[in-house]
Design an enzyme around this catalytic site. Structure first.
Site, short mmCIF file in Angstrom:
data_model
loop_
_atom_site.label_atom_id
_atom_site.label_comp_id
_atom_site.label_asym_id
_atom_site.label_seq_id
_atom_site.Cartn_x
_atom_site.Cartn_y
_atom_site.Cartn_z
CE LYS A 39 165.16 112.43 8.42
NZ LYS A 39 166.27 112.56 7.47
CG ASP A 56 162.58 111.67 4.10
OD1 ASP A 56 162.05 111.35 3.02
OD2 ASP A 56 163.34 112.65 4.21
CD GLU A 117 166.94 109.38 6.24
OE1 GLU A 117 166.94 110.40 5.51
OE2 GLU A 117 165.97 108.60 6.32
N GLY A 118 170.37 110.18 9.37
CA GLY A 118 170.67 111.53 9.83
C GLY A 118 169.92 112.59 9.05
CB VAL A 119 169.25 116.04 9.54
CG1 VAL A 119 168.19 115.47 10.45
CG2 VAL A 119 170.40 116.60 10.37
N GLY A 120 170.32 115.96 6.40
CA GLY A 120 171.20 116.65 5.46
C GLY A 120 172.52 115.94 5.26
CD GLU A 178 172.80 105.00 -11.39
OE1 GLU A 178 171.78 105.09 -12.11
OE2 GLU A 178 173.74 104.22 -11.65
#
Length: 224
Positions: A39, A56, A117-120, A178
């Protein structure tokens, strides 16, 4: 074929990127691969005796094998839960690509696959002059899009896919998450997404409370 490293983005904040990324790590490990999560930029961190920590990033670290040093898994850890540009300014830190590229190189040397993993959402900037697309280009990573299944997901997914392509990045897959258990006609929306997102679906993560990335890994269908 699974890339040696890929970038996980989402249709928006709260789309389920972290859970999908952790589930991907477990799925990759189930194939016998050494898989490590990263991250690069995290906001909303808490101070601990070991330094700033983000939930995260810790989730990805825990799902990794071998387990990476936290400093490599999360090179930029900001205190306030704000957009990176604002959070970095508040902490008096200048965010640049070099520390991220160096950390990624160290992780890549110890793993078969690095899940970044990126942001937003995809268009969320890193700084006033850097977009996530710049990081993806610098690392030469393909992109996996996490689509949060909720009202508006068709629009968000199609816009995200178009933006990824317009930025010259490669969308190699997408994952349905989901996030809203009360969403009407989830199956119908999922069927429409499979027809309109221009990439293969890597799986659909059902809603679980509390979430269990190791168990959810079984819902993923990764490329051979």
């Amino acid at each position: 074929m699974i890339p040696a490293s890929f970038y996980v983005t989402g249709t928006d904040t709260g789309a389920g990127k972290s859970l999908a990324s952790a589930s991907l790590l477990h799925a990759l490990r189930a194939r016998g691969l050494r898989a490590v999560g990263m991250k690069p930029v995290a906001s909303g961190c808490v101070s601990t005796p070991h330094g700033w920590r983000n939930d995260d990033a810790l989730l990805l670290q825990a799902a990794s094998d071998p387990r990476p040093d936290y400093a490599d898994a999360n090179p930029y850890a900001f205190a306030l839960p704000l957009a990176p540009e604002l959070a970095a300014a508040e902490d008096g830190i200048e965010l640049t690509l070099a520390p991220i590229l160096q950390a990624h190189a160290r992780l890549a040397r110890q793993a078969d696959c690095v899940v970044v993993e990126g942001v937003g959402g995809w268009a969320a900037p890193l700084t006033a002059t850097l977009d996530q697309a710049d990081l993806v280009r610098a690392l030469d990573l393909p992109v996996v899009l996490v689509v949060g299944l909720r009202l508006g997901c068709l629009n968000h997914a199609r816009l995200s896919a178009r933006a990824i392509a317009a930025d010259g990045a490669r969308l190699v897959g997408w994952i349905a998450s989901e996030v809203d258990p009360a969403m009407d006609r989830r199956d119908d929306n999922f069927a429409l997404l499979t027809k309109r997102v221009p990439a293969p679906c890597w799986g659909r993560l059902p809603y679980r409370a509390p979430p269990d990335p190791a168990a959810l890994a079984a819902a993923l269908r990764l490329p051979v």
